[in-house]
Design an enzyme around this catalytic site. Structure first.
Site, PDB file in Angstrom:
ATOM      1  N   THR A 154       0.816  -1.227  -0.044  1.00  0.00           N
ATOM      2  CA  THR A 154       0.086   0.019  -0.116  1.00  0.00           C
ATOM      3  C   THR A 154       0.895   1.244  -0.001  1.00  0.00           C
ATOM      4  O   THR A 154       1.816   1.332   0.743  1.00  0.00           O
ATOM      5  CB  THR A 154      -0.971  -0.060   1.364  1.00  0.00           C
ATOM      6  OG1 THR A 154      -1.550   1.250   1.421  1.00  0.00           O
ATOM      7  CG2 THR A 154      -0.125  -0.159   2.575  1.00  0.00           C
ATOM      8  N   ASP A 155       0.077   2.400  -0.594  1.00  0.00           N
ATOM      9  CA  ASP A 155       1.022   3.760  -0.546  1.00  0.00           C
ATOM     10  C   ASP A 155       1.028   4.073   1.024  1.00  0.00           C
ATOM     11  O   ASP A 155       1.997   5.008   1.330  1.00  0.00           O
ATOM     12  CB  ASP A 155       0.162   4.681  -1.324  1.00  0.00           C
ATOM     13  CG  ASP A 155      -1.216   4.812  -0.879  1.00  0.00           C
ATOM     14  OD1 ASP A 155      -1.725   4.320   0.070  1.00  0.00           O
ATOM     15  OD2 ASP A 155      -1.663   5.750  -1.238  1.00  0.00           O
ATOM     16  N   GLU A 156       0.536   3.577   1.943  1.00  0.00           N
ATOM     17  CA  GLU A 156       0.286   4.166   3.312  1.00  0.00           C
ATOM     18  C   GLU A 156       1.822   3.773   3.911  1.00  0.00           C
ATOM     19  O   GLU A 156       2.089   4.366   5.002  1.00  0.00           O
ATOM     20  CB  GLU A 156      -0.680   3.281   4.004  1.00  0.00           C
ATOM     21  CG  GLU A 156      -1.762   3.717   3.619  1.00  0.00           C
ATOM     22  CD  GLU A 156      -3.083   3.694   4.693  1.00  0.00           C
ATOM     23  OE1 GLU A 156      -2.852   3.470   5.799  1.00  0.00           O
ATOM     24  OE2 GLU A 156      -4.377   3.852   4.232  1.00  0.00           O
ATOM     25  N   TYR A 178      -1.803  -0.601  11.093  1.00  0.00           N
ATOM     26  CA  TYR A 178      -1.974  -1.141   9.746  1.00  0.00           C
ATOM     27  C   TYR A 178      -0.614  -0.972   8.784  1.00  0.00           C
ATOM     28  O   TYR A 178       0.078  -2.178   8.181  1.00  0.00           O
ATOM     29  CB  TYR A 178      -3.283  -0.623   9.103  1.00  0.00           C
ATOM     30  CG  TYR A 178      -3.104  -0.845   7.698  1.00  0.00           C
ATOM     31  CD1 TYR A 178      -3.453  -2.259   7.193  1.00  0.00           C
ATOM     32  CD2 TYR A 178      -3.278   0.047   6.797  1.00  0.00           C
ATOM     33  CE1 TYR A 178      -3.552  -2.457   5.611  1.00  0.00           C
ATOM     34  CE2 TYR A 178      -3.166  -0.390   5.492  1.00  0.00           C
ATOM     35  CZ  TYR A 178      -3.228  -1.505   4.887  1.00  0.00           C
ATOM     36  OH  TYR A 178      -3.461  -1.552   3.602  1.00  0.00           O
ATOM     37  N   LYS A 182       2.056  -3.681   7.136  1.00  0.00           N
ATOM     38  CA  LYS A 182       2.413  -3.955   5.619  1.00  0.00           C
ATOM     39  C   LYS A 182       3.790  -3.605   5.339  1.00  0.00           C
ATOM     40  O   LYS A 182       4.441  -4.052   4.703  1.00  0.00           O
ATOM     41  CB  LYS A 182       1.328  -2.679   4.808  1.00  0.00           C
ATOM     42  CG  LYS A 182      -0.079  -2.953   5.054  1.00  0.00           C
ATOM     43  CD  LYS A 182      -0.476  -4.505   4.445  1.00  0.00           C
ATOM     44  CE  LYS A 182      -0.483  -4.543   2.915  1.00  0.00           C
ATOM     45  NZ  LYS A 182      -0.942  -5.808   2.567  1.00  0.00           N
TER      46      LYS A 182
HETATM   47  P1  NAD Z   1     -10.122  -6.985   2.265  1.00  0.00           P
HETATM   48  O1  NAD Z   1     -10.316  -6.544   3.710  1.00  0.00           O
HETATM   49  O2  NAD Z   1     -11.581  -6.629   1.686  1.00  0.00           O
HETATM   50  O3  NAD Z   1      -9.826  -8.399   2.111  1.00  0.00           O
HETATM   51  C1  NAD Z   1      -8.780  -8.916   2.920  1.00  0.00           C
HETATM   52  C2  NAD Z   1      -8.944 -10.456   2.745  1.00  0.00           C
HETATM   53  O4  NAD Z   1      -8.078 -11.085   3.167  1.00  0.00           O
HETATM   54  C3  NAD Z   1     -10.420 -11.041   3.293  1.00  0.00           C
HETATM   55  O5  NAD Z   1     -10.972 -11.722   2.441  1.00  0.00           O
HETATM   56  C4  NAD Z   1     -10.059 -11.735   4.588  1.00  0.00           C
HETATM   57  O6  NAD Z   1     -10.826 -13.021   4.841  1.00  0.00           O
HETATM   58  C5  NAD Z   1      -8.599 -12.374   3.981  1.00  0.00           C
HETATM   59  N1  NAD Z   1      -7.767 -12.576   5.157  1.00  0.00           N
HETATM   60  C6  NAD Z   1      -7.254 -11.881   6.335  1.00  0.00           C
HETATM   61  N2  NAD Z   1      -6.547 -12.516   7.061  1.00  0.00           N
HETATM   62  C7  NAD Z   1      -6.202 -13.875   6.297  1.00  0.00           C
HETATM   63  C8  NAD Z   1      -5.285 -14.780   6.685  1.00  0.00           C
HETATM   64  N3  NAD Z   1      -4.476 -14.757   7.932  1.00  0.00           N
HETATM   65  N4  NAD Z   1      -5.309 -15.754   5.826  1.00  0.00           N
HETATM   66  C9  NAD Z   1      -6.009 -15.912   4.679  1.00  0.00           C
HETATM   67  N5  NAD Z   1      -6.808 -14.781   4.417  1.00  0.00           N
HETATM   68  C10 NAD Z   1      -6.983 -13.805   5.513  1.00  0.00           C
HETATM   69  O7  NAD Z   1      -9.021  -5.927   1.990  1.00  0.00           O
HETATM   70  P2  NAD Z   1      -9.024  -5.215   0.558  1.00  0.00           P
HETATM   71  O8  NAD Z   1      -9.268  -4.021   0.816  1.00  0.00           O
HETATM   72  O9  NAD Z   1      -9.220  -6.015  -0.490  1.00  0.00           O
HETATM   73  O10 NAD Z   1      -7.113  -5.297   0.468  1.00  0.00           O
HETATM   74  C11 NAD Z   1      -6.506  -6.319  -0.116  1.00  0.00           C
HETATM   75  C12 NAD Z   1      -5.020  -6.076  -0.035  1.00  0.00           C
HETATM   76  O11 NAD Z   1      -4.446  -4.818  -0.706  1.00  0.00           O
HETATM   77  C13 NAD Z   1      -4.595  -5.874   1.575  1.00  0.00           C
HETATM   78  O12 NAD Z   1      -3.483  -6.675   1.643  1.00  0.00           O
HETATM   79  C14 NAD Z   1      -4.385  -4.329   1.548  1.00  0.00           C
HETATM   80  O13 NAD Z   1      -3.388  -4.092   2.457  1.00  0.00           O
HETATM   81  C15 NAD Z   1      -4.048  -3.931   0.283  1.00  0.00           C
HETATM   82  N6  NAD Z   1      -4.577  -2.743  -0.249  1.00  0.00           N
HETATM   83  C16 NAD Z   1      -5.711  -2.115  -0.051  1.00  0.00           C
HETATM   84  C17 NAD Z   1      -6.187  -0.792  -0.623  1.00  0.00           C
HETATM   85  C18 NAD Z   1      -7.379  -0.470  -0.391  1.00  0.00           C
HETATM   86  O14 NAD Z   1      -7.884   0.826  -0.909  1.00  0.00           O
HETATM   87  N7  NAD Z   1      -8.415  -1.361  -0.189  1.00  0.00           N
HETATM   88  C19 NAD Z   1      -5.199  -0.052  -1.213  1.00  0.00           C
HETATM   89  C20 NAD Z   1      -3.828  -0.518  -1.318  1.00  0.00           C
HETATM   90  C21 NAD Z   1      -3.629  -1.821  -1.082  1.00  0.00           C
HETATM   91  O1  DAU Z   2      -3.983   4.057   0.465  1.00  0.00           O
HETATM   92  C1  DAU Z   2      -4.330   2.895   0.555  1.00  0.00           C
HETATM   93  C2  DAU Z   2      -5.118   2.329   1.762  1.00  0.00           C
HETATM   94  O2  DAU Z   2      -6.561   2.967   1.662  1.00  0.00           O
HETATM   95  C3  DAU Z   2      -5.263   0.947   1.946  1.00  0.00           C
HETATM   96  O3  DAU Z   2      -3.996   0.554   2.349  1.00  0.00           O
HETATM   97  C4  DAU Z   2      -6.042   0.573   3.180  1.00  0.00           C
HETATM   98  O4  DAU Z   2      -6.446  -0.907   3.222  1.00  0.00           O
HETATM   99  C5  DAU Z   2      -7.569   1.023   2.891  1.00  0.00           C
HETATM  100  O5  DAU Z   2      -8.468   0.973   4.065  1.00  0.00           O
HETATM  101  C6  DAU Z   2      -7.292   2.650   2.599  1.00  0.00           C
HETATM  102  O6  DAU Z   2      -6.992   3.421   3.745  1.00  0.00           O
HETATM  103  P1  DAU Z   2      -7.637   4.970   4.389  1.00  0.00           P
HETATM  104  O7  DAU Z   2      -7.401   5.023   5.838  1.00  0.00           O
HETATM  105  O8  DAU Z   2      -7.079   5.906   3.391  1.00  0.00           O
HETATM  106  O9  DAU Z   2      -9.221   4.413   3.880  1.00  0.00           O
HETATM  107  P2  DAU Z   2     -10.632   4.572   4.687  1.00  0.00           P
HETATM  108  O10 DAU Z   2     -11.616   4.394   3.594  1.00  0.00           O
HETATM  109  O11 DAU Z   2     -10.674   4.046   5.944  1.00  0.00           O
HETATM  110  O12 DAU Z   2     -10.433   6.428   4.717  1.00  0.00           O
HETATM  111  C7  DAU Z   2     -10.435   7.385   3.858  1.00  0.00           C
HETATM  112  C8  DAU Z   2     -10.334   8.705   4.252  1.00  0.00           C
HETATM  113  O13 DAU Z   2     -11.504   9.052   4.793  1.00  0.00           O
HETATM  114  C9  DAU Z   2      -9.349   8.790   5.270  1.00  0.00           C
HETATM  115  O14 DAU Z   2      -8.666  10.023   5.309  1.00  0.00           O
HETATM  116  C10 DAU Z   2     -10.210   8.644   6.764  1.00  0.00           C
HETATM  117  C11 DAU Z   2     -11.308   9.405   6.063  1.00  0.00           C
HETATM  118  N1  DAU Z   2     -12.552   8.421   6.986  1.00  0.00           N
HETATM  119  C12 DAU Z   2     -12.787   7.165   6.807  1.00  0.00           C
HETATM  120  C13 DAU Z   2     -13.720   6.497   7.448  1.00  0.00           C
HETATM  121  C14 DAU Z   2     -14.208   5.163   7.731  1.00  0.00           C
HETATM  122  C15 DAU Z   2     -13.557   9.409   7.641  1.00  0.00           C
HETATM  123  O15 DAU Z   2     -13.426  10.744   7.393  1.00  0.00           O
HETATM  124  N2  DAU Z   2     -14.454   8.940   8.048  1.00  0.00           N
HETATM  125  C16 DAU Z   2     -14.938   7.682   8.195  1.00  0.00           C
HETATM  126  O16 DAU Z   2     -15.817   7.122   8.989  1.00  0.00           O
END
Ligand code: NAD
Ligand code: DAU
Length: 379
Positions: A154-156, A178, A182
């Site tokens: 992730t970019d985080e 988190y 990562k």
């Molecule tokens: P998500 O939470 O929707 O899905 C995660 C999945 O992993 C779920 O199906 C969960 O059951 C499974 N899982 C968790 N722990 C496990 C374990 N120990 N063994 C097997 N399966 C397990 O997450 P997402 O938003 O689809 O993100 C997927 C990946 O992308 C993550 O690694 C996250 O860090 C990364 N990522 C997410 C975002 C975003 O904005 N959502 C952005 C950048 C990177």
């Molecule tokens: O940048 C990539 C990441 O993006 C991924 O690695 C993470 O898995 C994914 O969850 C996401 O993280 P963020 O923390 O950026 O996403 P989130 O949707 O939780 O929040 C987006 C922005 O909105 C952040 O600035 C927090 C704000 N927010 C979020 C929630 C849930 C609010 O203001 N209110 C809320 O209730």
């Protein structure tokens, strides 16, 4: 553009976390192409994993025949080793993915993000050793390359970026449990490449949105709350910036890196719209025809990263371009949530209320009106 494609037609992929938001999109998109690729999904089905996310594959017998679902934990070596032995590539989406939950309960983040990644990498190392010993072969008896490993990161991991754009060689500076988990996973990948010669690549994706997004995250939480005319809890001043990436673009970029990325390298995956949270909320309320008065200012997230921004030149050099802009992607997302009420209402049942109360109860009780709405986008 690199000419080498690391995946041969008819490959078997092990997709861990493939029942989650982005992983299931990757599975649906690849199996939907009907090119002979077979996928094993290994997913432990945490609260965020959902077999319904793979239903479109199961509904098509030809696709379903190329999918195997295994319920299990990536931190369990006995579960992981035989599945990695069968695979041509391992794509690891599995993680605890919600920053707010990592502040409430960090432990599972470390188990999956550190021990789980180590177990997967060690299984890949064992296959490289089996190849070297002449014990890893195709059905025809030829040496079969050890699995390539892709870590979805992730970019985080760059931390909060006040100005400019992060490039892949920038220092890791995670600021939440988190993102620290990562970043740790990435360091393990690097160690297995350097020490054991494992073939591995890393992607760092931007904030992703789209269909099947768990309603704990900003965009789906606010869409589903607004559909029910419930308050939208905006953290702090709402001027934090994210760069939004449509889910099928994220999945496509991961496939591009899996096929063409150089082993040992990391690739940023930027989005297509840098927006403040206020601007995002304005646009989703417009798309839903709901009023700004639903938005409430609530106490901020501790350690809240102000901004993420990625330089995508390295990925672009592999030939990848995003296809979906934010206006189109948000429209598709809003339409999907309106058409799939049963999917998100099922998630917002069960133990959702307990989580919601813990995360938002006190915040909403002390909330204020969110102040003037941002300007509507031109046009
Ligand atoms: P998500 O939470 O929707 O899905 C995660 C999945 O992993 C779920 O199906 C969960 O059951 C499974 N899982 C968790 N722990 C496990 C374990 N120990 N063994 C097997 N399966 C397990 O997450 P997402 O938003 O689809 O993100 C997927 C990946 O992308 C993550 O690694 C996250 O860090 C990364 N990522 C997410 C975002 C975003 O904005 N959502 C952005 C950048 C990177
Ligand atoms: O940048 C990539 C990441 O993006 C991924 O690695 C993470 O898995 C994914 O969850 C996401 O993280 P963020 O923390 O950026 O996403 P989130 O949707 O939780 O929040 C987006 C922005 O909105 C952040 O600035 C927090 C704000 N927010 C979020 C929630 C849930 C609010 O203001 N209110 C809320 O209730």
């Amino acid at each position: 553009m690199s000419a080498v494609d690391r995946l041969r037609p008819g490959s078997t992929l092990l997709v861990t976390g493939g029942a989650g938001f982005i992983g299931s999109c990757f599975v649906r998109d690849i199996l939907g192409r009907d090119d002979g690729t077979r996928i094993t999904v290994l997913d432990t089905l945490t609260y965020a994993g959902n077999e319904a996310n793979l239903q479109p594959v199961l509904d098509d017998p030809a696709q379903a025949a190329r999918l195997r679902f295994v319920r299990g934990d990536i931190a369990d070596p006995a579960m992981v080793r035989p599945l990695v032995a069968e695979a041509d590539a391992v794509v690891n989406f599995a993680a605890e993915s919600h920053v707010d939950r990592s502040i409430l309960d960090p432990e599972a983040f470390l188990r999956t993000g550190v021990i789980g990644v180590h177990v997967l990498l060690d299984a890949c190392r064992a296959q490289a050793a089996a190849l070297a010993a002449g014990e890893r072969r195709t059905a025809g008896g030829d040496p079969r390359p050890a699995p390539r490993y892709l870590q979805v990161s992730t970019d985080e991991v760059y931390g909060s970026v006040e100005s400019g754009r992060s490039v892949e060689s920038d220092a890791l500076a995670p600021r939440s449990p988190y993102s620290a988990a990562k970043a740790s996973g990435e360091l393990l990948v690097r160690s297995y490449v350097v020490t054991h010669g494992v073939d591995a690549v890393v992607t760092r994706g931007s904030n992703t949105y789209g269909p099947y997004h768990h309603p704990e995250k900003l965009i789906p939480l606010f869409i589903t709350n607004a559909l029910d005319d419930r308050p939208l809890p905006l953290y702090g001043d709402g001027l934090q910036q994210r760069d939004w990436l449509y889910v099928s673009d994220h999945a496509g970029a991961i496939e591009c890196v899996l096929r063409r990325g150089e082993s040992g390298e990391t690739y940023n995956i930027p989005g297509s719209a840098e927006l403040t949270n206020r601007e995002v909320v304005r646009q989703l309320l417009d798309a839903l025809g709901k009023p700004w008065s639903l938005v409430r200012t609530v106490e901020d997230r501790p350690g809240h990263d102000r901004r993420y921004a990625l330089d995508g030149s390295k990925l672009a050099a592999l030939g990848w371009r995003n296809q979906v802009d934010f206006v189109d992607g948000l429209r598709r997302t809003v339409d999907w949530f309106q058409a799939n009420e049963g999917w998100w209402r099922a998630i917002k049942g069960g133990d959702w209320d307990a989580y919601y109360e813990r995360q938002y109860g006190r915040r909403l009780a002390g909330s204020e009106a969110a102040g003037p709405e941002p300007a509507h986008p031109a046009g």
